[in-house]
Design a protein around this motif. Structure first.
Motif, PDB file in Angstrom:
ATOM      1  N   SER A 196       0.839  -1.186   0.000  1.00  0.00           N
ATOM      2  CA  SER A 196       0.000   0.000   0.000  1.00  0.00           C
ATOM      3  C   SER A 196       0.879   1.242   0.000  1.00  0.00           C
ATOM      4  O   SER A 196       1.946   1.252   0.620  1.00  0.00           O
ATOM      5  CB  SER A 196      -0.898  -0.005   1.244  1.00  0.00           C
ATOM      6  N   PRO A 197       0.456   2.323  -0.673  1.00  0.00           N
ATOM      7  CA  PRO A 197       1.224   3.565  -0.613  1.00  0.00           C
ATOM      8  C   PRO A 197       1.400   4.061   0.823  1.00  0.00           C
ATOM      9  O   PRO A 197       2.379   4.743   1.127  1.00  0.00           O
ATOM     10  CB  PRO A 197       0.371   4.537  -1.435  1.00  0.00           C
ATOM     11  N   ALA A 198       0.461   3.713   1.708  1.00  0.00           N
ATOM     12  CA  ALA A 198       0.553   4.149   3.099  1.00  0.00           C
ATOM     13  C   ALA A 198       1.773   3.550   3.794  1.00  0.00           C
ATOM     14  O   ALA A 198       2.359   4.187   4.684  1.00  0.00           O
ATOM     15  CB  ALA A 198      -0.717   3.765   3.851  1.00  0.00           C
ATOM     16  N   VAL A 199       2.178   2.331   3.409  1.00  0.00           N
ATOM     17  CA  VAL A 199       3.347   1.699   4.015  1.00  0.00           C
ATOM     18  C   VAL A 199       4.602   2.472   3.630  1.00  0.00           C
ATOM     19  O   VAL A 199       5.447   2.787   4.481  1.00  0.00           O
ATOM     20  CB  VAL A 199       3.456   0.227   3.571  1.00  0.00           C
ATOM     21  N   ALA A 200       4.738   2.784   2.346  1.00  0.00           N
ATOM     22  CA  ALA A 200       5.886   3.565   1.893  1.00  0.00           C
ATOM     23  C   ALA A 200       5.903   4.930   2.571  1.00  0.00           C
ATOM     24  O   ALA A 200       6.966   5.443   2.951  1.00  0.00           O
ATOM     25  CB  ALA A 200       5.850   3.724   0.373  1.00  0.00           C
ATOM     26  N   PHE A 201       4.729   5.521   2.739  1.00  0.00           N
ATOM     27  CA  PHE A 201       4.624   6.828   3.388  1.00  0.00           C
ATOM     28  C   PHE A 201       5.103   6.746   4.837  1.00  0.00           C
ATOM     29  O   PHE A 201       5.849   7.603   5.311  1.00  0.00           O
ATOM     30  CB  PHE A 201       3.180   7.325   3.329  1.00  0.00           C
ATOM     31  N   SER A 240      -1.288   6.446  -8.635  1.00  0.00           N
ATOM     32  CA  SER A 240      -0.005   6.708  -9.281  1.00  0.00           C
ATOM     33  C   SER A 240       1.132   6.077  -8.500  1.00  0.00           C
ATOM     34  O   SER A 240       2.071   5.534  -9.074  1.00  0.00           O
ATOM     35  CB  SER A 240       0.231   8.221  -9.387  1.00  0.00           C
ATOM     36  N   ALA A 241       1.037   6.138  -7.177  1.00  0.00           N
ATOM     37  CA  ALA A 241       2.064   5.553  -6.339  1.00  0.00           C
ATOM     38  C   ALA A 241       2.091   4.031  -6.501  1.00  0.00           C
ATOM     39  O   ALA A 241       3.155   3.411  -6.545  1.00  0.00           O
ATOM     40  CB  ALA A 241       1.852   5.922  -4.872  1.00  0.00           C
ATOM     41  N   ILE A 242       0.902   3.420  -6.597  1.00  0.00           N
ATOM     42  CA  ILE A 242       0.834   1.970  -6.779  1.00  0.00           C
ATOM     43  C   ILE A 242       1.438   1.578  -8.117  1.00  0.00           C
ATOM     44  O   ILE A 242       2.213   0.618  -8.234  1.00  0.00           O
ATOM     45  CB  ILE A 242      -0.635   1.485  -6.696  1.00  0.00           C
TER      46      ILE A 242
END
Length: 299
Positions: free
Chosen positions: A7-12, A293-295
């Motif tokens: 998930s983009p939240a993990v990278a964030f 877009s992040a995915i």
């Protein structure tokens, strides 16, 4: 877990943790700059970081870098050397919170550069946000003039703004670099290249720091390496403009550490200017397709 399922939240979250460690390192570096000067503070810290990076690279397999990765390592190392010298020189002359607030123009510039070089989608609202961010910088500079911090503080602020421009370029290169190399390799090569660049001036500028400063240097090196490792991993799994917004968490660290360690207060002008810049950057970055877009970038 593969990049495709992240998930983009993990990278964030990982990027935010990296920024947190880097913010704490800033406090150690400011203390070192005041004690031994910007060159020696940075030179000895990056030298130790090189050794820590070598261990991280070896733990990750220490494979042979590709020719593309080597070119990106050299490019980012050169940018980082100039960026760090400017930033820490300025940090020794202005309050931490003000320095961090001024550096917040970097994420907005990263959005523009990401659109130009990485073809990341950015809407026309970036133009409005750019004007607002410049207004925020103006508010901070007005507050600085009213605080009568002296010409050294003004010069420090200009150095930090110049560093922010280089940092925006650094964010974009970090995105490309993270796609060509693993975090351990990036941590090693960046610290090593910066050390080699600084070593060119060692015969004239290098001085062994006093024994009491070495614990700060070692801790600073560890924090810098750990931060770089986390950020490299995050940028391998998320979009540059999206992750750049994690920079804003550093203001809280800077305000608290500046007050606790250096007795610095945060002026209303700095708070207002930082709020305007952050709002402008978030306004520019806010778009419906940002998560998708992040995915796609991570896949």
């Amino acid at each position: 877990m593969t990049a495709r399922h992240l998930s983009p939240a993990v990278a964030f979250a990982v990027a935010a943790a990296g920024i947190g460690l880097f913010s704490i390192m800033d406090a150690f570096m400011k203390s070192l700059v005041l004690a031994v000067g910007v060159y020696n503070a940075l030179f000895w810290r990056t030298m130790i970081s090189s050794g820590l990076g070598a261990m991280a690279w070896r733990a990750g397999g220490a494979g042979r870098p590709s020719s593309r990765a080597i070119r990106l390592h050299l490019l980012r190392g050169a940018i980082t050397a100039a960026m760090a010298l400017l930033f820490f020189w300025g940090l020794g002359r202005v309050p931490m919170a003000q320095a961090i607030a001024l550096s917040y123009i970097a994420p907005l510039l990263a959005l523009l550069l990401g659109a130009l070089f990485l073809h990341e989608r950015v809407g026309p609202r970036v133009v409005v946000a750019s004007v607002a961010a410049l207004a925020g910088v103006g508010i901070i500079m007005v507050g600085q003039s009213r605080a009568a911090l002296g010409p050294a503080a003004f010069e420090g602020a200009i150095a930090i703004l110049a560093s922010a421009v280089l940092y925006a370029i650094n964010l974009v290169v970090a995105r490309l670099q993270s796609q060509a190399a693993r975090p351990g390799e990036i941590a090693f090569f960046q610290s090593t290249i910066v050390t080699l660049i600084l070593a060119c001036a060692a015969p004239w500028l290098a001085v062994l720091p006093p024994p009491g400063e070495w614990p700060k240097i070692v801790i600073g090196a560890f924090l810098a390496t750990a931060s770089l490792y986390l950020l490299a991993w995050a940028y391998a799994h998320g979009e540059a403009g999206y992750l750049a917004t994690t920079e804003y968490t550093s203001f809280v660290y800077a305000a608290v550490l500046g007050w606790l360690v250096f007795g610095e207060s945060v002026s209303p002008f700095t708070l207002a200017g930082a709020a305007v810049i952050v709002a402008a950057c978030l306004y520019a970055a806010r778009r419906r397709d940002i998560a998708q877009s992040a995915i796609e970038a991570a896949a």
